[in-house]
Motif scaffolding. Structure first.
Motif, PDB file in Angstrom:
ATOM      1  N   ARG A  12       0.827  -1.215   0.000  1.00  0.00           N
ATOM      2  CA  ARG A  12       0.000   0.000   0.000  1.00  0.00           C
ATOM      3  C   ARG A  12       0.855   1.255   0.000  1.00  0.00           C
ATOM      4  O   ARG A  12       0.560   2.221  -0.699  1.00  0.00           O
ATOM      5  CB  ARG A  12      -0.940  -0.006   1.202  1.00  0.00           C
ATOM      6  CG  ARG A  12      -2.093  -0.948   1.046  1.00  0.00           C
ATOM      7  CD  ARG A  12      -3.143  -0.714   2.135  1.00  0.00           C
ATOM      8  NE  ARG A  12      -3.946  -1.896   2.285  1.00  0.00           N
ATOM      9  CZ  ARG A  12      -3.894  -2.712   3.339  1.00  0.00           C
ATOM     10  NH1 ARG A  12      -3.119  -2.442   4.357  1.00  0.00           N
ATOM     11  NH2 ARG A  12      -4.655  -3.783   3.387  1.00  0.00           N
ATOM     12  N   ARG A  13       1.902   1.241   0.823  1.00  0.00           N
ATOM     13  CA  ARG A  13       2.788   2.411   0.872  1.00  0.00           C
ATOM     14  C   ARG A  13       3.504   2.616  -0.460  1.00  0.00           C
ATOM     15  O   ARG A  13       3.663   3.734  -0.926  1.00  0.00           O
ATOM     16  CB  ARG A  13       3.799   2.269   2.006  1.00  0.00           C
ATOM     17  CG  ARG A  13       3.181   2.498   3.357  1.00  0.00           C
ATOM     18  CD  ARG A  13       4.157   2.675   4.501  1.00  0.00           C
ATOM     19  NE  ARG A  13       5.520   2.319   4.225  1.00  0.00           N
ATOM     20  CZ  ARG A  13       6.296   1.602   5.022  1.00  0.00           C
ATOM     21  NH1 ARG A  13       5.833   1.150   6.150  1.00  0.00           N
ATOM     22  NH2 ARG A  13       7.542   1.337   4.692  1.00  0.00           N
ATOM     23  N   ALA A  14       3.947   1.525  -1.071  1.00  0.00           N
ATOM     24  CA  ALA A  14       4.636   1.616  -2.363  1.00  0.00           C
ATOM     25  C   ALA A  14       3.687   2.137  -3.436  1.00  0.00           C
ATOM     26  O   ALA A  14       4.071   2.966  -4.271  1.00  0.00           O
ATOM     27  CB  ALA A  14       5.199   0.253  -2.761  1.00  0.00           C
ATOM     28  N   ASP A  15       2.441   1.667  -3.432  1.00  0.00           N
ATOM     29  CA  ASP A  15       1.465   2.129  -4.416  1.00  0.00           C
ATOM     30  C   ASP A  15       1.153   3.616  -4.224  1.00  0.00           C
ATOM     31  O   ASP A  15       1.125   4.377  -5.193  1.00  0.00           O
ATOM     32  CB  ASP A  15       0.179   1.301  -4.295  1.00  0.00           C
ATOM     33  CG  ASP A  15      -0.839   1.682  -5.332  1.00  0.00           C
ATOM     34  OD1 ASP A  15      -0.576   1.482  -6.534  1.00  0.00           O
ATOM     35  OD2 ASP A  15      -1.918   2.197  -4.952  1.00  0.00           O
ATOM     36  N   ALA A  20       1.858   9.183  -6.115  1.00  0.00           N
ATOM     37  CA  ALA A  20       2.217  10.568  -5.783  1.00  0.00           C
ATOM     38  C   ALA A  20       3.436  11.030  -6.573  1.00  0.00           C
ATOM     39  O   ALA A  20       3.451  12.144  -7.120  1.00  0.00           O
ATOM     40  CB  ALA A  20       2.477  10.689  -4.286  1.00  0.00           C
ATOM     41  N   ASP A  21       4.448  10.177  -6.647  1.00  0.00           N
ATOM     42  CA  ASP A  21       5.657  10.545  -7.391  1.00  0.00           C
ATOM     43  C   ASP A  21       5.359  10.737  -8.875  1.00  0.00           C
ATOM     44  O   ASP A  21       5.842  11.686  -9.493  1.00  0.00           O
ATOM     45  CB  ASP A  21       6.745   9.475  -7.220  1.00  0.00           C
ATOM     46  CG  ASP A  21       7.439   9.556  -5.872  1.00  0.00           C
ATOM     47  OD1 ASP A  21       7.162  10.514  -5.116  1.00  0.00           O
ATOM     48  OD2 ASP A  21       8.255   8.670  -5.578  1.00  0.00           O
ATOM     49  N   PHE A  22       4.543   9.837  -9.439  1.00  0.00           N
ATOM     50  CA  PHE A  22       4.242   9.954 -10.864  1.00  0.00           C
ATOM     51  C   PHE A  22       3.511  11.270 -11.152  1.00  0.00           C
ATOM     52  O   PHE A  22       3.845  11.979 -12.108  1.00  0.00           O
ATOM     53  CB  PHE A  22       3.402   8.766 -11.336  1.00  0.00           C
ATOM     54  CG  PHE A  22       3.039   8.844 -12.787  1.00  0.00           C
ATOM     55  CD1 PHE A  22       4.003   8.643 -13.756  1.00  0.00           C
ATOM     56  CD2 PHE A  22       1.750   9.135 -13.185  1.00  0.00           C
ATOM     57  CE1 PHE A  22       3.688   8.729 -15.106  1.00  0.00           C
ATOM     58  CE2 PHE A  22       1.421   9.214 -14.527  1.00  0.00           C
ATOM     59  CZ  PHE A  22       2.391   9.015 -15.488  1.00  0.00           C
ATOM     60  N   MET A  27       3.850  16.544 -13.548  1.00  0.00           N
ATOM     61  CA  MET A  27       3.589  17.984 -13.491  1.00  0.00           C
ATOM     62  C   MET A  27       4.880  18.777 -13.673  1.00  0.00           C
ATOM     63  O   MET A  27       4.908  19.776 -14.387  1.00  0.00           O
ATOM     64  CB  MET A  27       2.935  18.346 -12.151  1.00  0.00           C
ATOM     65  CG  MET A  27       2.548  19.806 -12.045  1.00  0.00           C
ATOM     66  SD  MET A  27       1.441  20.387 -13.339  1.00  0.00           S
ATOM     67  CE  MET A  27      -0.006  19.426 -13.010  1.00  0.00           C
ATOM     68  N   LEU A  28       5.954  18.334 -13.051  1.00  0.00           N
ATOM     69  CA  LEU A  28       7.232  19.031 -13.217  1.00  0.00           C
ATOM     70  C   LEU A  28       7.711  18.967 -14.661  1.00  0.00           C
ATOM     71  O   LEU A  28       8.266  19.938 -15.177  1.00  0.00           O
ATOM     72  CB  LEU A  28       8.286  18.442 -12.282  1.00  0.00           C
ATOM     73  CG  LEU A  28       8.165  18.860 -10.817  1.00  0.00           C
ATOM     74  CD1 LEU A  28       9.132  18.064  -9.957  1.00  0.00           C
ATOM     75  CD2 LEU A  28       8.419  20.344 -10.672  1.00  0.00           C
ATOM     76  N   ALA A  29       7.487  17.835 -15.308  1.00  0.00           N
ATOM     77  CA  ALA A  29       7.884  17.714 -16.705  1.00  0.00           C
ATOM     78  C   ALA A  29       7.066  18.666 -17.571  1.00  0.00           C
ATOM     79  O   ALA A  29       7.596  19.271 -18.512  1.00  0.00           O
ATOM     80  CB  ALA A  29       7.711  16.274 -17.178  1.00  0.00           C
ATOM     81  N   LYS A  30       5.789  18.832 -17.268  1.00  0.00           N
ATOM     82  CA  LYS A  30       4.948  19.768 -18.022  1.00  0.00           C
ATOM     83  C   LYS A  30       5.388  21.215 -17.814  1.00  0.00           C
ATOM     84  O   LYS A  30       5.183  22.060 -18.670  1.00  0.00           O
ATOM     85  CB  LYS A  30       3.486  19.622 -17.608  1.00  0.00           C
ATOM     86  CG  LYS A  30       2.818  18.409 -18.186  1.00  0.00           C
ATOM     87  CD  LYS A  30       1.357  18.354 -17.791  1.00  0.00           C
ATOM     88  CE  LYS A  30       0.694  17.116 -18.347  1.00  0.00           C
ATOM     89  NZ  LYS A  30      -0.723  17.032 -17.945  1.00  0.00           N
ATOM     90  N   ALA A  63       0.046   1.946 -16.394  1.00  0.00           N
ATOM     91  CA  ALA A  63       1.147   1.002 -16.636  1.00  0.00           C
ATOM     92  C   ALA A  63       2.446   1.519 -16.026  1.00  0.00           C
ATOM     93  O   ALA A  63       3.202   0.753 -15.413  1.00  0.00           O
ATOM     94  CB  ALA A  63       1.321   0.775 -18.132  1.00  0.00           C
ATOM     95  N   THR A  64       2.692   2.815 -16.153  1.00  0.00           N
ATOM     96  CA  THR A  64       3.903   3.404 -15.559  1.00  0.00           C
ATOM     97  C   THR A  64       3.848   3.346 -14.046  1.00  0.00           C
ATOM     98  O   THR A  64       4.846   3.021 -13.389  1.00  0.00           O
ATOM     99  CB  THR A  64       4.071   4.860 -16.040  1.00  0.00           C
ATOM    100  OG1 THR A  64       4.062   4.882 -17.457  1.00  0.00           O
ATOM    101  CG2 THR A  64       5.359   5.461 -15.522  1.00  0.00           C
ATOM    102  N   ILE A  65       2.688   3.635 -13.489  1.00  0.00           N
ATOM    103  CA  ILE A  65       2.532   3.569 -12.027  1.00  0.00           C
ATOM    104  C   ILE A  65       2.765   2.144 -11.540  1.00  0.00           C
ATOM    105  O   ILE A  65       3.392   1.933 -10.492  1.00  0.00           O
ATOM    106  CB  ILE A  65       1.146   4.106 -11.608  1.00  0.00           C
ATOM    107  CG1 ILE A  65       1.103   5.623 -11.803  1.00  0.00           C
ATOM    108  CG2 ILE A  65       0.828   3.751 -10.165  1.00  0.00           C
ATOM    109  CD1 ILE A  65      -0.269   6.242 -11.648  1.00  0.00           C
TER     110      ILE A  65
END
Length: 143
Positions: A12-15, A20-22, A27-30, A63-65
């Motif tokens: 659960r913590r990893a998910d 959150a990181d994705f 957003m930072l990439a945008k 898929a990335t998540i």
């Protein structure tokens, strides 16, 4: 093989961390901050861009998540294959008929005329008793 409670907690913590990181990295990439991201983030986002060419944005994101989740699960000390976490598919909001309008909270009752409705008042007898003790002690000790 049944999943241990500790592994499920790690899952659960990893998910949560992966989601959150994705979202943060995307957003930072945008905002043209791709070069400032760590190498791990850049590699995941490159994989995301490659998946976008093959599938829809929602499927590529999920898929990335999932890839990030598996990586984080192993990094956090999860044992074996990461357990399946139900995907959080967000449904688009189409019906606005059940939206509740914002209402101000009810006004607080105003204090009574003396202004001290909350504080209990000291009994008058107690005040006079204390004053009497002070008066007698002064007269007795200052003769």
């Amino acid at each position: 093989m049944p999943t241990k409670a500790a592994d499920m907690l790690i899952a659960r913590r990893a998910d949560t961390r992966a989601r959150a990181d994705f979202a943060t990295w995307k957003m930072l990439a945008k905002l043209n901050g791709f070069s400032a991201l760590p190498a791990e983030a850049q590699s995941f986002l490159e994989g995301y861009r490659q998946l976008l060419a093959k599938m829809t944005e929602a499927d590529a994101s999920e898929a990335t998540i999932q890839l990030m989740y598996k990586s984080y699960y192993a990094e956090m000390g999860g044992s074996g294959t990461p357990p399946e976490i139900p995907s959080r598919a967000s449904e688009p909001v189409t019906d606005t008929g059940n939206v509740t309008a914002f209402r101000r909270p009810a006004a607080r009752p105003k204090p009574g005329p003396s202004g001290q409705a909350e504080k209990p008042r000291l009994p008058v007898a107690l005040i006079f008793c204390c004053l009497a003790v002070v008066y007698v002690s002064i007269r007795y000790f200052w003769r």
